[in-house]
Design an enzyme around this catalytic site. Structure first.
Site, mmCIF file in Angstrom:
data_model
loop_
_atom_site.group_PDB
_atom_site.id
_atom_site.type_symbol
_atom_site.label_atom_id
_atom_site.label_comp_id
_atom_site.label_asym_id
_atom_site.label_seq_id
_atom_site.Cartn_x
_atom_site.Cartn_y
_atom_site.Cartn_z
ATOM 1 N N CYS A 2 47.263 26.462 2.539
ATOM 2 C CA CYS A 2 47.416 27.414 3.628
ATOM 3 C C CYS A 2 46.110 28.173 3.766
ATOM 4 O O CYS A 2 45.250 28.120 2.900
ATOM 5 C CB CYS A 2 48.515 28.418 3.294
ATOM 6 S SG CYS A 2 50.062 27.625 2.821
ATOM 7 N N ARG A 27 43.140 24.035 7.347
ATOM 8 C CA ARG A 27 43.711 24.146 6.008
ATOM 9 C C ARG A 27 45.231 23.984 5.992
ATOM 10 O O ARG A 27 45.833 23.850 4.931
ATOM 11 C CB ARG A 27 43.355 25.523 5.408
ATOM 12 C CG ARG A 27 41.884 25.741 5.220
ATOM 13 C CD ARG A 27 41.622 27.151 4.714
ATOM 14 N NE ARG A 27 42.300 27.399 3.459
ATOM 15 C CZ ARG A 27 41.783 27.140 2.274
ATOM 16 N NH1 ARG A 27 40.590 26.628 2.168
ATOM 17 N NH2 ARG A 27 42.471 27.398 1.175
ATOM 18 N N TRP A 75 50.903 25.325 5.292
ATOM 19 C CA TRP A 75 51.175 23.921 5.011
ATOM 20 C C TRP A 75 52.301 23.958 3.980
ATOM 21 O O TRP A 75 52.098 24.362 2.842
ATOM 22 C CB TRP A 75 49.932 23.228 4.452
ATOM 23 C CG TRP A 75 50.112 21.768 4.272
ATOM 24 C CD1 TRP A 75 50.142 20.817 5.248
ATOM 25 C CD2 TRP A 75 50.284 21.073 3.028
ATOM 26 N NE1 TRP A 75 50.330 19.576 4.690
ATOM 27 C CE2 TRP A 75 50.418 19.693 3.342
ATOM 28 C CE3 TRP A 75 50.340 21.454 1.687
ATOM 29 C CZ2 TRP A 75 50.602 18.716 2.372
ATOM 30 C CZ3 TRP A 75 50.529 20.485 0.716
ATOM 31 C CH2 TRP A 75 50.652 19.134 1.060
ATOM 32 N N ASN A 101 48.670 31.850 -0.385
ATOM 33 C CA ASN A 101 48.293 30.439 -0.474
ATOM 34 C C ASN A 101 48.460 30.031 -1.927
ATOM 35 O O ASN A 101 47.952 30.707 -2.817
ATOM 36 C CB ASN A 101 46.826 30.271 -0.049
ATOM 37 C CG ASN A 101 46.293 28.871 -0.323
ATOM 38 O OD1 ASN A 101 47.044 27.892 -0.270
ATOM 39 N ND2 ASN A 101 45.008 28.775 -0.605
ATOM 40 N N GLY A 102 49.183 28.941 -2.170
ATOM 41 C CA GLY A 102 49.336 28.465 -3.541
ATOM 42 C C GLY A 102 50.796 28.316 -3.912
ATOM 43 O O GLY A 102 51.659 28.203 -3.036
ATOM 44 N N GLU A 462 39.810 2.009 2.634
ATOM 45 C CA GLU A 462 39.462 3.213 3.387
ATOM 46 C C GLU A 462 39.807 3.037 4.874
ATOM 47 O O GLU A 462 40.323 3.962 5.512
ATOM 48 C CB GLU A 462 37.969 3.544 3.195
ATOM 49 C CG GLU A 462 37.429 4.684 4.030
ATOM 50 C CD GLU A 462 38.169 6.013 3.863
ATOM 51 O OE1 GLU A 462 38.945 6.176 2.905
ATOM 52 O OE2 GLU A 462 37.984 6.889 4.730
ATOM 53 N N LYS A 466 42.448 5.397 7.136
ATOM 54 C CA LYS A 466 42.151 6.059 8.412
ATOM 55 C C LYS A 466 43.196 5.683 9.456
ATOM 56 O O LYS A 466 43.640 6.518 10.236
ATOM 57 C CB LYS A 466 40.765 5.662 8.952
ATOM 58 C CG LYS A 466 39.551 6.267 8.296
ATOM 59 C CD LYS A 466 39.483 7.756 8.324
ATOM 60 C CE LYS A 466 40.195 8.380 7.178
ATOM 61 N NZ LYS A 466 39.523 8.665 5.962
ATOM 62 N N GLU A 469 46.549 7.578 8.702
ATOM 63 C CA GLU A 469 46.504 9.018 8.966
ATOM 64 C C GLU A 469 46.437 9.342 10.449
ATOM 65 O O GLU A 469 47.091 10.246 10.933
ATOM 66 C CB GLU A 469 45.229 9.614 8.365
ATOM 67 C CG GLU A 469 45.227 9.829 6.921
ATOM 68 C CD GLU A 469 43.862 10.340 6.513
ATOM 69 O OE1 GLU A 469 43.788 11.501 6.136
ATOM 70 O OE2 GLU A 469 42.878 9.578 6.582
ATOM 71 N N HIS A 485 48.813 -14.446 -2.500
ATOM 72 C CA HIS A 485 49.606 -14.208 -3.709
ATOM 73 C C HIS A 485 50.812 -13.318 -3.433
ATOM 74 O O HIS A 485 51.390 -12.760 -4.354
ATOM 75 C CB HIS A 485 48.725 -13.599 -4.803
ATOM 76 C CG HIS A 485 47.646 -14.513 -5.275
ATOM 77 N ND1 HIS A 485 47.892 -15.671 -5.977
ATOM 78 C CD2 HIS A 485 46.297 -14.471 -5.106
ATOM 79 C CE1 HIS A 485 46.756 -16.301 -6.243
ATOM 80 N NE2 HIS A 485 45.769 -15.580 -5.712
ATOM 81 N N LYS A 580 43.710 19.627 5.491
ATOM 82 C CA LYS A 580 42.351 19.163 5.212
ATOM 83 C C LYS A 580 42.082 19.074 3.718
ATOM 84 O O LYS A 580 41.476 18.139 3.247
ATOM 85 C CB LYS A 580 41.353 20.099 5.885
ATOM 86 C CG LYS A 580 39.898 19.703 5.683
ATOM 87 C CD LYS A 580 39.573 18.440 6.428
ATOM 88 C CE LYS A 580 38.168 17.955 6.178
ATOM 89 N NZ LYS A 580 38.079 16.494 6.375
HETATM 90 C C1 F6R Z 1 41.565 11.125 4.124
HETATM 91 C C2 F6R Z 1 41.554 12.490 3.684
HETATM 92 C C3 F6R Z 1 42.124 12.810 2.357
HETATM 93 C C4 F6R Z 1 41.050 13.498 1.509
HETATM 94 C C5 F6R Z 1 41.642 13.926 0.160
HETATM 95 C C6 F6R Z 1 40.585 14.514 -0.735
HETATM 96 O O1 F6R Z 1 41.054 11.010 5.409
HETATM 97 O O2 F6R Z 1 41.080 13.365 4.364
HETATM 98 O O3 F6R Z 1 42.607 11.664 1.728
HETATM 99 O O4 F6R Z 1 40.004 12.588 1.336
HETATM 100 O O5 F6R Z 1 42.660 14.860 0.371
HETATM 101 O O6 F6R Z 1 40.014 15.654 -0.181
HETATM 102 P P1 F6R Z 1 38.700 16.272 -0.820
HETATM 103 O O7 F6R Z 1 37.613 15.265 -0.632
HETATM 104 O O8 F6R Z 1 38.469 17.528 -0.070
HETATM 105 O O9 F6R Z 1 38.991 16.485 -2.270
#
Ligand code: F6R
Length: 585
Positions: A2, A27, A75, A101-102, A462, A466, A469, A485, A580
């Site tokens: 948050c 956030r 969040w 937050n937490g 990766e 993307k 998400e 397999h 994020k």
């Molecule tokens: C993927 C994404 C998340 C972050 C993950 C780690 O697009 O945004 O998977 O990569 O939450 O976040 P950081 O790098 O901030 O530790």
């Protein structure tokens, strides 16, 4: 996670708070609220489920009167997304409001004890215990300081909170979640992130874990959890963090995808000495560990391959939340902890575990003031500028480039030409319109498989992340050779399969795999520099070598995911249910 913000000063508080919340919305964005201290000493509050813009339009958060107040974007962790669970929360008597937050680990126990004493709870959140606990102490002592100290001595967990008392005093505490103060000409801020106040000031005081503050009559008083005064110097924060303008772009995500050629050129540029130092540490240790979550873990996987290939160094990549116990790690090892935000709880926990095992920590972070930066022995900065889009894009390219620079520092010359990589990526970015046409073709699919071999396998993982998400399409990244397999059983007429198939040593085997899938009905999207009759759709990438291909195909997949998200009316900047950086375990 948050975001929390507080302001007390000469300006009307609510508009200042709402603009700070907009900037920190990355956030967490499932609900939002603001509380102010009104002229007559009453706490005024508005909150609701939804994004800042929408809730503000509906409820007029920025119309609340008063020159002091607090705000929150949520969040959800404890309790569903609802108007009631949105912050701020007030004590049952209404004399204290808080934003948090937490996680408060002992909230059930505290709640029971407070309920037994007659305090009433309105929400399902763990946070509300803070408001009622502060109120209980305030009822007993009539004193803000002892209420604050009493409360922090009773709650357990990782938290940052801001509280506002009926007498207009603002208070806050930090234990494991970010919190800082901003010192503006016309008032004082408290916030989770400098973005909360960067519009007004770049003078910040970073609060340490285990500190709390009171803000009264324009004065910031910092103390430890025992009440002893603590001196914290003010720091100038980079104005760069204020540069959160989308410019002509429709979304931050596409702006950040487009920035990647420059990001590759700049990555780690301010940490040349630190990269060399980490290379020396790894050389002495003989091998290293790398950890991260999500995209940052995928960058660790790229690092594993390039360190082995170019420097002959073993790098064990471990998902942060799967870090084995300290007894499983070799004493005296080196851990590369990779995190854009530097605030991911799983990564910070992995760092603590590695520390217990006697490892040295090299943090690879974007924010030099993050918790990870402070917990690291050496900090390598990603230098990619603020990433606002919730899905990581440019941070991946920065992290991967740093892995290559580290390989170079270990091996001398690797032959990798990052300038050439940047040029190839800039050609991919220029091809955005053609990728949009392919995205239109996958708009309505429900599943997709992404295949790659060698360095292109982590790239496929990766790419799939993307797509998941941004588009909410189920996507799986698979090793090209593994299809036969098992996963081949999932292929039916029309199942889309993306093959990362550049013209390098993996080409022949990948093409064969593509044909095998196509023979069973799959629709093949080839990401390659070579056209083939095995592809139903072709996304062209520039010719290059294995490294430049791996960058190009990830960026092509980012664009594919972005355009498909837009075509599906999903918000690419704020995918549902995500935040994020995830500061809870
Ligand atoms: C993927 C994404 C998340 C972050 C993950 C780690 O697009 O945004 O998977 O990569 O939450 O976040 P950081 O790098 O901030 O530790």
């Amino acid at each position: 996670m948050c975001s929390i913000i507080g302001y007390a000063g000469r300006s009307a508080a609510a508009p200042v708070l709402v603009s700070g919340l907009r900037r920190m919305e990355y956030r967490g964005y499932d609900s939002v609220g603001v509380a102010t201290w009104g002229e007559d000493g009453a706490i005024l509050l508005k909150k609701g489920a939804g994004r800042v813009e929408e809730v503000n339009r509906r409820l007029g958060l920025d119309g609340l009167a008063g020159h002091a107040g607090m705000g929150h974007t949520r969040w959800a962790t404890h309790g569903v997304v609802s108007d009631t669970n949105a912050h701020p929360h007030t004590s049952s008597a209404g004399g204290v409001a808080i934003v948090h937050n937490g996680v408060i680990e002992n909230h059930l126990e505290m709640r029971r004890s407070l309920e037994d004493s007659g305090y009433v709870f309105a929400s399902e959140t763990d946070s509300e215990v803070i408001a009622n606990l502060l109120q209980r102490y305030y009822d007993q002592t009539g004193d803000v300081r002892s209420s604050l100290l009493g409360t922090v001595s009773n709650i357990r967990g990782h938290y940052a909170f801001i509280a506002m008392f009926g007498d207009g005093t603002m208070a806050c505490a930090r234990h494991g979640k970010p919190l800082m103060a901003g010192l503006a000409d016309d008032g004082l801020f408290l916030a989770s992130d400098v973005r909360g106040f960067i519009e007004y000031t770049d003078d910040a005081v970073y609060l340490e874990n285990g500190t709390c503050c009171m803000v009264r009559d324009g004065v910031l008083e910092v103390m430890d959890f025992e009440g002893n005064a603590v001196r914290r110097p003010a720091t100038k924060v980079s104005r760069e963090f204020g540069d959160l303008d989308k410019g002509d772009h429709d979304h931050y995500t596409i702006k950040e995808i487009n920035e990647q050629p420059g990001v590759i050129r700049r990555a780690g540029a301010s940490s040349v000495a630190q990269i060399r130092r980490v290379a020396d540490m790894v050389r002495i240790a003989g091998h290293a560990y790398a950890t991260g979550s999500g995209t940052s873990y995928n960058a660790a996987l790229m690092g594993r391959r390039v360190l082995a290939r170019f420097a002959g160094v073993r790098l064990d990549a471990v998902i942060a939340s799967e870090m084995p116990g300290d007894t499983m790690l070799e004493r005296g090892g080196v851990l590369l902890a990779i995190s854009q935000s530097g605030e991911s709880a799983d990564v910070l926990e992995a760092v603590r575990t590695a520390r217990r095992a006697g490892c040295t920590i090299a943090g690879v972070v974007n924010s030099a003031n993050s918790s990870l930066a402070r917990d690291s022995d050496v900090v390598i900065r990603m230098d990619c500028g603020p990433e606002v889009g919730v899905a990581a894009t440019k941070s991946f390219c920065a992290q991967y480039s740093i892995m290559l620079r580290l390989a170079e520092a270990l091996a001398g010359d690797t032959g990798v030409d990052l300038e050439g990589v940047a040029s190839a990526v800039s050609r991919v970015v220029q091809d955005s319109d053609r990728i949009r046409e392919v995205a239109a073709q996958i708009r309505d699919i429900t599943d997709v498989y992404v295949l790659g071999r060698g360095l292109h396998y982590p790239a496929a993982v990766e790419a799939a992340l993307k797509i998941k998400e941004l588009t909410y399409i189920h996507a799986e990244g698979l090793a090209g050779g593994e299809m036969k397999h098992g996963p081949l059983a999932l292929i039916e007429k029309g199942t889309p399969v993306i093959v990362l198939n550049p013209y390098d040593s993996t080409y022949g085997d990948m093409l064969l795999g593509a044909r095998e899938a196509r023979a069973r009905g799959a629709k093949i999207i080839g990401i390659s520099d070579r056209e083939s009759d095995a592809y139903d759709h072709w996304i062209r990438i520039p010719p290059g070598d294995e490294v430049s291909y791996s960058f190009s195909e990830v960026v092509a997949a980012q664009l594919l995911a972005y355009h498909a998200a837009v075509a599906r009316d999903a918000d690419p900047d704020y995918p549902r249910n995500l935040a994020k950086s995830v500061t809870v375990k």
